[in-house]
Write a protein that holds these residues in place. Sequence first.
Motif, PDB file in Angstrom:
ATOM      1  N   THR A 145       0.855  -1.088  -0.097  1.00  0.00           N
ATOM      2  CA  THR A 145       0.077  -0.058   0.236  1.00  0.00           C
ATOM      3  C   THR A 145       0.695   1.293  -0.197  1.00  0.00           C
ATOM      4  OG1 THR A 145      -0.071   0.182   2.209  1.00  0.00           O
ATOM      5  CG2 THR A 145      -1.705  -1.209   1.282  1.00  0.00           C
ATOM      6  N   PRO A 146       0.390   2.363  -0.517  1.00  0.00           N
ATOM      7  CA  PRO A 146       1.093   3.700  -0.364  1.00  0.00           C
ATOM      8  C   PRO A 146       1.645   4.092   0.763  1.00  0.00           C
ATOM      9  CG  PRO A 146      -0.854   4.281  -1.371  1.00  0.00           C
ATOM     10  CD  PRO A 146      -1.210   2.752  -0.729  1.00  0.00           C
ATOM     11  N   THR A 147       1.239   3.609   2.171  1.00  0.00           N
ATOM     12  CA  THR A 147       1.696   4.044   3.243  1.00  0.00           C
ATOM     13  C   THR A 147       2.679   2.887   4.053  1.00  0.00           C
ATOM     14  OG1 THR A 147      -0.057   2.508   4.264  1.00  0.00           O
ATOM     15  CG2 THR A 147      -0.514   4.967   4.220  1.00  0.00           C
ATOM     16  N   ALA A 148       2.982   1.841   2.904  1.00  0.00           N
ATOM     17  CA  ALA A 148       4.006   0.599   3.620  1.00  0.00           C
ATOM     18  C   ALA A 148       5.352   1.368   3.286  1.00  0.00           C
ATOM     19  CB  ALA A 148       3.790  -0.467   2.671  1.00  0.00           C
ATOM     20  N   GLN A 149       6.320   0.962   4.182  1.00  0.00           N
ATOM     21  CA  GLN A 149       7.822   1.273   4.128  1.00  0.00           C
ATOM     22  C   GLN A 149       8.592  -0.067   3.685  1.00  0.00           C
ATOM     23  OE1 GLN A 149       6.985   4.043   7.756  1.00  0.00           O
ATOM     24  NE2 GLN A 149       8.868   4.243   7.321  1.00  0.00           N
ATOM     25  N   TRP A 150       9.804   0.570   3.117  1.00  0.00           N
ATOM     26  CA  TRP A 150      10.579  -0.305   2.896  1.00  0.00           C
ATOM     27  C   TRP A 150      11.938  -0.717   3.808  1.00  0.00           C
ATOM     28  CZ3 TRP A 150      10.493  -3.065  -1.882  1.00  0.00           C
ATOM     29  CH2 TRP A 150      11.818  -3.818  -2.255  1.00  0.00           C
ATOM     30  N   THR A 151      11.860  -1.928   4.398  1.00  0.00           N
ATOM     31  CA  THR A 151      12.925  -2.268   5.352  1.00  0.00           C
ATOM     32  C   THR A 151      14.381  -2.164   4.881  1.00  0.00           C
ATOM     33  OG1 THR A 151      11.372  -3.852   6.365  1.00  0.00           O
ATOM     34  CG2 THR A 151      13.693  -3.855   6.986  1.00  0.00           C
ATOM     35  N   ALA A 152      15.191  -1.440   5.358  1.00  0.00           N
ATOM     36  CA  ALA A 152      16.462  -1.025   4.654  1.00  0.00           C
ATOM     37  C   ALA A 152      17.383  -2.089   4.952  1.00  0.00           C
ATOM     38  CB  ALA A 152      17.068   0.152   5.247  1.00  0.00           C
ATOM     39  N   THR A 153      18.209  -2.668   3.850  1.00  0.00           N
ATOM     40  CA  THR A 153      19.485  -3.819   4.024  1.00  0.00           C
ATOM     41  C   THR A 153      20.573  -2.767   4.379  1.00  0.00           C
ATOM     42  OG1 THR A 153      18.324  -5.071   2.554  1.00  0.00           O
ATOM     43  CG2 THR A 153      20.570  -5.239   2.647  1.00  0.00           C
ATOM     44  N   ALA A 154      20.709  -2.779   5.590  1.00  0.00           N
ATOM     45  CA  ALA A 154      21.883  -1.924   6.292  1.00  0.00           C
ATOM     46  C   ALA A 154      21.991  -2.170   7.435  1.00  0.00           C
ATOM     47  CB  ALA A 154      21.410  -0.426   6.065  1.00  0.00           C
ATOM     48  N   ALA A 155      23.587  -1.787   7.958  1.00  0.00           N
ATOM     49  CA  ALA A 155      23.935  -1.903   9.296  1.00  0.00           C
ATOM     50  C   ALA A 155      24.851  -0.812   9.774  1.00  0.00           C
ATOM     51  CB  ALA A 155      24.537  -3.112   9.336  1.00  0.00           C
ATOM     52  N   GLY A 156      24.608  -0.428  10.990  1.00  0.00           N
ATOM     53  CA  GLY A 156      25.570   0.613  11.536  1.00  0.00           C
ATOM     54  C   GLY A 156      26.311   0.185  12.710  1.00  0.00           C
ATOM     55  N   ALA A 157      27.534   0.669  13.312  1.00  0.00           N
ATOM     56  CA  ALA A 157      28.123   0.439  14.420  1.00  0.00           C
ATOM     57  C   ALA A 157      28.935   1.648  14.655  1.00  0.00           C
ATOM     58  CB  ALA A 157      29.024  -0.567  14.044  1.00  0.00           C
ATOM     59  N   ALA A 158      28.786   2.009  16.060  1.00  0.00           N
ATOM     60  CA  ALA A 158      29.357   3.237  16.721  1.00  0.00           C
ATOM     61  C   ALA A 158      30.139   2.821  17.737  1.00  0.00           C
ATOM     62  CB  ALA A 158      28.539   4.366  16.807  1.00  0.00           C
ATOM     63  N   ILE A 159      31.399   3.116  17.831  1.00  0.00           N
ATOM     64  CA  ILE A 159      32.183   2.790  19.329  1.00  0.00           C
ATOM     65  C   ILE A 159      32.257   4.182  20.053  1.00  0.00           C
ATOM     66  CG2 ILE A 159      34.391   2.223  20.168  1.00  0.00           C
ATOM     67  CD1 ILE A 159      34.753   0.653  17.663  1.00  0.00           C
ATOM     68  N   VAL A 160      31.574   4.018  21.314  1.00  0.00           N
ATOM     69  CA  VAL A 160      31.526   5.141  22.380  1.00  0.00           C
ATOM     70  C   VAL A 160      32.694   4.831  23.338  1.00  0.00           C
ATOM     71  CG1 VAL A 160      30.162   6.494  23.749  1.00  0.00           C
ATOM     72  CG2 VAL A 160      29.074   5.200  22.056  1.00  0.00           C
ATOM     73  N   VAL A 161      33.180   6.041  23.388  1.00  0.00           N
ATOM     74  CA  VAL A 161      34.578   6.066  24.447  1.00  0.00           C
ATOM     75  C   VAL A 161      34.493   7.206  25.466  1.00  0.00           C
ATOM     76  CG1 VAL A 161      36.134   5.025  22.755  1.00  0.00           C
ATOM     77  CG2 VAL A 161      36.012   7.515  22.827  1.00  0.00           C
ATOM     78  N   PRO A 162      34.999   7.345  26.494  1.00  0.00           N
ATOM     79  CA  PRO A 162      34.996   8.477  27.152  1.00  0.00           C
ATOM     80  C   PRO A 162      35.573   9.726  26.206  1.00  0.00           C
ATOM     81  CG  PRO A 162      36.243   6.847  28.506  1.00  0.00           C
ATOM     82  CD  PRO A 162      35.944   6.415  27.074  1.00  0.00           C
ATOM     83  N   GLU A 163      35.274  10.963  26.728  1.00  0.00           N
ATOM     84  CA  GLU A 163      35.454  12.040  25.948  1.00  0.00           C
ATOM     85  C   GLU A 163      36.667  12.213  25.347  1.00  0.00           C
ATOM     86  OE1 GLU A 163      32.830  15.080  26.641  1.00  0.00           O
ATOM     87  OE2 GLU A 163      34.558  16.600  26.633  1.00  0.00           O
ATOM     88  N   SER A 164      36.758  12.284  23.806  1.00  0.00           N
ATOM     89  CA  SER A 164      38.012  12.408  23.158  1.00  0.00           C
ATOM     90  C   SER A 164      38.016  13.429  22.092  1.00  0.00           C
ATOM     91  CB  SER A 164      38.547  11.044  22.733  1.00  0.00           C
ATOM     92  OG  SER A 164      37.702  10.644  21.660  1.00  0.00           O
ATOM     93  N   LYS A 165      36.950  13.290  21.294  1.00  0.00           N
ATOM     94  CA  LYS A 165      36.794  14.273  20.186  1.00  0.00           C
ATOM     95  C   LYS A 165      35.333  13.963  19.594  1.00  0.00           C
ATOM     96  CE  LYS A 165      38.160  10.963  16.546  1.00  0.00           C
ATOM     97  NZ  LYS A 165      36.942  10.864  15.630  1.00  0.00           N
TER      98      LYS A 165
END
Lengths: 334, 147
Positions: free
Chosen positions: A157-177
């Motif tokens: 239907t026009p309201t349906a959305q497309w599931t993305a084929t994608a991945a993301g990763a982010a590494i969090v550390v104590p403040e550096s930049k």
Amino acid sequence: MPVCRGKTFKYEKASILSYAAVVGKAESDGPYGGEFDEVLEDNKDSAETWEQAEALLQSKALKHAMGKAELKPEDMDLLVAGDLLNQCTGSSYGLKDYYIPFLGIYGACSTFAEGLLLAGAMVNGGYVGNAAAVTSSHFSSAERQFRFPLNYGGVRTPTAQWTATAAGAAIVVPESKPPYIRAATVGKIQDMGITDLNNMGAAMAGAAYDTISRHFTHMGTHPESYDLIITGDLGQVGSDILSDLFRRDGVSIDKYHKDCGLMLYDREKQDVHAGGSGCGCSASMMCGHFLKRIECGDLKRVLFCATGALMSPTMVQQGGSIPGICHAVEITAK
Amino acid sequence: MNISNQEYGELAKRMSPPSAMYKTLPLSFVIGGGICVLGEALLNLYGMLGLSQDDAGALTSMTLIFLSALFTGLKLYDRIAQHAGAGTLVPITGFANSVVSPALDFKSEGYVLGLGAKMFVIAGPVIVYGISASIIYGIIYYITTLF
């Protein structure tokens, strides 16, 4: 503004050291295709099944993020990861070989914000020296689990959305930049009574409104305080509803609002109807595009609000509605 | 929230675009009609080749089912269906697609618990209620012939 309880966390020392995004073919054909770290060949690469392909996506995203920071698995303290599949298959199978302490989370498409929020809290609290937030979604594995077989000739239907084929990763550390994680608001489950499986944007927009307005109240901010308010995957329908809900309070967010679901694909040329969705949608747009812009100072202060439809096909078949959730993470360049 | 669920439902309905029926209806008519024309052409062809009306009809259905399965396997059927809507869903080809597509998809879980168990996940209800309806119809027909 609604009456609200539930604190907004403030972070003193949490920053994103490195990040990476891996996407599929359709996503690489979108307007931001050139910004991702890797494109998975024919959406499957060396994997034999779609579920294995999703696990591979996550594995590759983390590998790229660790590589950029020159970190090895033994240097990592914690993984906070999740995806859309039952038992968080993409995360459990994709990250098992790293042998890093692992917390599996489920927040549907809000997972990346939830992961960042938790990774930031663990780092800020001093419990770990670094933590990675990882998530993925895969069009084919999601379709198989939630909807119809891939080659079934049903019409979206026009309201349906497309599931993305994608991945993301982010590494969090104590403040550096930069980018720095400065604050986060944990979402409340909002059930707006939407029962249409093909209208996730509508199921999630109420939660987005609730979390964003609570974040504004707690932080004493308003839309003008941010360069951008980035929602995860509300798509066209959800974005229109969110705008309307804020207008009822006399607040206009349109000038500052961007939705990853409306950005990942070229909606004129690609047949994605109301836009993209899935955990990987906002994760790849953040790790591929927005975090770079924050890091270089192009964006000074953004509110990243990933939205999730906590949809159970079983409950919907039993006549239940689709609850939504949205977690907000404030990310700054200073 | 600054809105009741009922009001939100109305808002969501207002913001949700309906299907563009000026486009979808003619397309489904033309493509669905095209499949039926193909069926008629096959029926006539088999008739010309000397088959009886019944045999030609059966062979026509079999040919359409085969073509649908082939197009599903070639990943073309769902692409056509995106434009054709009910045009590819209603004819016998739609039924074949609904059996072949899960069979292909769930092959990865094995031939018994995957392909075999999931093959009729979409077509199953049609078969169950189709057969049930025909039995009820048969009973009614039998009763009416008694008098």
